[in-house]
Scaffold this motif. Structure first.
Motif, PDB file in Angstrom:
ATOM      1  N   THR A 222       0.845  -1.195   0.000  1.00 15.61           N
ATOM      2  CA  THR A 222       0.000   0.000   0.000  1.00 15.61           C
ATOM      3  C   THR A 222       0.879   1.243   0.000  1.00 15.61           C
ATOM      4  N   ASN A 223       0.801   2.035  -1.063  1.00 16.63           N
ATOM      5  CA  ASN A 223       1.563   3.283  -1.119  1.00 16.63           C
ATOM      6  C   ASN A 223       0.948   4.317  -0.173  1.00 16.63           C
ATOM      7  N   LYS A 224       1.781   5.235   0.309  1.00 18.65           N
ATOM      8  CA  LYS A 224       1.323   6.296   1.192  1.00 18.65           C
ATOM      9  C   LYS A 224       1.528   7.642   0.499  1.00 18.65           C
ATOM     10  N   PHE A 225       0.465   8.440   0.464  1.00 17.49           N
ATOM     11  CA  PHE A 225       0.538   9.811  -0.021  1.00 17.49           C
ATOM     12  C   PHE A 225       0.170  10.719   1.146  1.00 17.49           C
ATOM     13  N   VAL A 226       1.077  11.591   1.529  1.00 17.98           N
ATOM     14  CA  VAL A 226       0.871  12.437   2.702  1.00 17.98           C
ATOM     15  C   VAL A 226       0.785  13.895   2.287  1.00 17.98           C
ATOM     16  N   ASN A 227      -0.266  14.566   2.749  1.00 16.36           N
ATOM     17  CA  ASN A 227      -0.380  16.014   2.654  1.00 16.36           C
ATOM     18  C   ASN A 227      -0.282  16.553   4.075  1.00 16.36           C
ATOM     19  N   ALA A 228       0.771  17.335   4.344  1.00 12.96           N
ATOM     20  CA  ALA A 228       1.028  17.778   5.712  1.00 12.96           C
ATOM     21  C   ALA A 228       1.216  19.287   5.761  1.00 12.96           C
ATOM     22  N   VAL A 229       0.647  19.878   6.805  1.00 11.92           N
ATOM     23  CA  VAL A 229       0.889  21.284   7.128  1.00 11.92           C
ATOM     24  C   VAL A 229       1.816  21.324   8.342  1.00 11.92           C
ATOM     25  N   GLN A 230       2.894  22.096   8.224  1.00  5.24           N
ATOM     26  CA  GLN A 230       3.850  22.206   9.323  1.00  5.24           C
ATOM     27  C   GLN A 230       3.922  23.642   9.832  1.00  5.24           C
ATOM     28  N   VAL A 231       3.946  23.784  11.145  1.00  5.07           N
ATOM     29  CA  VAL A 231       4.191  25.070  11.794  1.00  5.07           C
ATOM     30  C   VAL A 231       5.430  24.906  12.669  1.00  5.07           C
ATOM     31  N   LYS A 232       6.424  25.747  12.421  1.00  2.37           N
ATOM     32  CA  LYS A 232       7.691  25.663  13.147  1.00  2.37           C
ATOM     33  C   LYS A 232       7.990  27.000  13.813  1.00  2.37           C
ATOM     34  N   LEU A 233       8.275  26.969  15.111  1.00  2.00           N
ATOM     35  CA  LEU A 233       8.647  28.153  15.875  1.00  2.00           C
ATOM     36  C   LEU A 233      10.132  28.071  16.178  1.00  2.00           C
ATOM     37  N   ILE A 234      10.877  29.127  15.807  1.00  2.00           N
ATOM     38  CA  ILE A 234      12.330  29.145  15.951  1.00  2.00           C
ATOM     39  C   ILE A 234      12.722  30.255  16.912  1.00  2.00           C
ATOM     40  N   PHE A 235      13.447  29.884  17.967  1.00  2.00           N
ATOM     41  CA  PHE A 235      13.936  30.838  18.957  1.00  2.00           C
ATOM     42  C   PHE A 235      15.463  30.838  18.883  1.00  2.00           C
ATOM     43  N   ASN A 236      16.047  31.842  18.243  1.00  2.00           N
ATOM     44  CA  ASN A 236      17.501  31.928  18.128  1.00  2.00           C
ATOM     45  C   ASN A 236      18.092  32.623  19.343  1.00  2.00           C
ATOM     46  N   ASN A 237      19.269  32.143  19.787  1.00  2.00           N
ATOM     47  CA  ASN A 237      19.931  32.697  20.974  1.00  2.00           C
ATOM     48  C   ASN A 237      18.973  32.798  22.145  1.00  2.00           C
ATOM     49  N   PHE A 238      18.216  31.708  22.337  1.00  2.00           N
ATOM     50  CA  PHE A 238      17.157  31.689  23.340  1.00  2.00           C
ATOM     51  C   PHE A 238      17.707  31.789  24.749  1.00  2.00           C
ATOM     52  N   LEU A 239      18.783  31.080  25.048  1.00  2.00           N
ATOM     53  CA  LEU A 239      19.294  31.012  26.417  1.00  2.00           C
ATOM     54  C   LEU A 239      19.745  32.357  26.967  1.00  2.00           C
ATOM     55  N   PRO A 240      20.503  33.171  26.230  1.00  2.00           N
ATOM     56  CA  PRO A 240      20.897  34.478  26.773  1.00  2.00           C
ATOM     57  C   PRO A 240      19.696  35.364  27.110  1.00  2.00           C
ATOM     58  N   ASP A 241      18.667  35.365  26.260  1.00  2.00           N
ATOM     59  CA  ASP A 241      17.486  36.168  26.529  1.00  2.00           C
ATOM     60  C   ASP A 241      16.774  35.676  27.788  1.00  2.00           C
ATOM     61  N   LEU A 242      16.741  34.354  27.970  1.00  2.00           N
ATOM     62  CA  LEU A 242      16.105  33.799  29.154  1.00  2.00           C
ATOM     63  C   LEU A 242      16.872  34.183  30.414  1.00  2.00           C
TER      64      LEU A 242
END
Length: 260
Positions: A222-242
Motif C-alpha cells: 500500500t503506497n502512502k501519499f501524505v499532505n502535511a501542514v507544518q508550523v515551526k517556531l524558531i527561537f535563536n539565541n534563546f538562552l541568553p534572553d532567558l
C-alpha cells in the motif's frame, strides 16, 4: 537526468501495482538555538506529528510521533556547515511503519553547502546520513540506515535580506533512501518530499515558518501519499534572553524586598 528518470519510473511502477492510502498530517516543531562562538552553534528541537488514517480523515485523529533532538553545528567556512544530532522518537501508529509502536533512537551526520550565497535567493544543498535504531516486535532495536538528499531555496519577499519584519518564502525537494528492515519494510527508495512555505521574523530572534509538505512513499502493498501542514517556531539565541529576563526579574524582586 538518468537518475531522475530511474526514480520516476520506480515510483510510477510501484504506484500502478499497489493500493494507495491518502493521509493528512500536522507537523509541529519548536527549535531553540544558542551561538557558542563564531563557528559553533547548539540547537534543541522538540515536536509532534498528528495524522489521519484510511478510516478517519481527521488530521488530528491521533498523535503518531513525538520527539526530542539535540544538535551541534560547526561552520568551517562561509559556505559549509557540518552538523550532528542525537534524538529520541516515540513512534505510535506511524503509517509508514509495519508495527503499532516503534520507539526509536536516531543519530545523524549532516553536511550543508550554500550553492548561491551572494544573491538575493539562497540555494542550499544538504546531505544527511541517519543511523536509526527502531524497537521491533521481536524485542530488540533493529538498525536502519537512511540517506537523505535535499536542495532548498530561500527567497526574501519584502526586502533584499531576511531580518526582523521581512516575509520570505522557501521551497525544498528531498529524496530518501534506506536499508530494508522488519519495521520499515523492504523498500530501498523510502520517499520523496516536496516542501513549499513562508517564514516571518516577528521580533528579533523569533521566527515562525508555515509550510505545505507533500510526501510520496512507494510501498509493496500500500503506497502512502501524505499532505502535511507544518508550523515551526524558531527561537535563536534563546538562552541568553532567558538569563537576562531571569536577572531582571530577580533584581525587581530584590528591590521590592529592600535588597534582603
Amino acid at each position: 537526468m538518468r537518475y531522475s528518470i530511474y526514480v520516476l519510473l520506480l515510483v510510477c511502477t510501484t504506484i500502478v501495482n499497489s493500493q494507495t492510502d491518502n493521509l493528512n498530517q500536522f507537523w509541529n516543531e519548536y527549535s531553540f538555538t544558542k551561538d557558542l562562538s563564531q563557528n559553533w552553534v547548539v540547537e534543541l528541537d522538540a515536536g509532534f506529528t498528528s495524522s489521519s488514517t484510511p478510516e478517519d480523515k481527521a488530521v488530528f485523529h491521533d498523535i503518531t510521533q513525538t520527539y526530542l533532538r539535540g544538535w551541534a553545528h560547526y561552520y568551517p567556512g562561509d559556505r559549509w556547515k557540518m552538523s550532528i544530532f542525537y534524538a529520541y522518537y516515540s513512534n505510535k501508529n506511524v503509517p509508514e511503519l509495519n508495527q503499532t509502536e516503534a520507539p526509536e533512537w536516531r543519530s545523524a551526520l549532516q553536511i550543508s553547502y550554500s550553492l548561491l550565497k551572494d544573491y538575493r535567493i539562497k540555494v542550499n544543498l544538504r546531505f544527511r546520513l541517519e543511523d536509526r535504531h527502531l524497537h521491533n516486535d521481536d524485542g530488540y532495536f533493529e538498525a536502519v540506515e537512511r540517506l537523505r538528499l535535499q536542495v532548498k531555496a530561500v527567497y526574501p519577499i519584502t526586502d533584499l535580506k531576511i531580518h526582523k519584519g521581512v516575509l520570505y518564502s522557501f521551497a525544498a525537494e528531498e529524496v530518501f533512501f534506506k536499508t530494508d528492515s522488519q519495521v520499515g519494510g523492504p523498500e530501498n527508495f523510502d520517499r520523496n518530499r516536496l516542501t513549499l512555505g513562508l517564514g516571518y521574523e516577528f521580533i528579533k530572534d523569533f521566527i515562525v515558518e508555515a509550510s505545505y509538505n507533500n510526501e510520496i512513499m512507494p510501498r509493496k502493498d500500500t503506497n502512502k501519499f501524505v499532505n502535511a501542514v507544518q508550523v515551526k517556531l524558531i527561537f535563536n539565541n534563546f538562552l541568553p534572553d532567558l538569563i537576562k529576563s531571569f536577572h531582571r526579574t530577580k533584581k525587581s524582586v530584590d528591590e521590592g524586598n529592600g535588597g534582603l
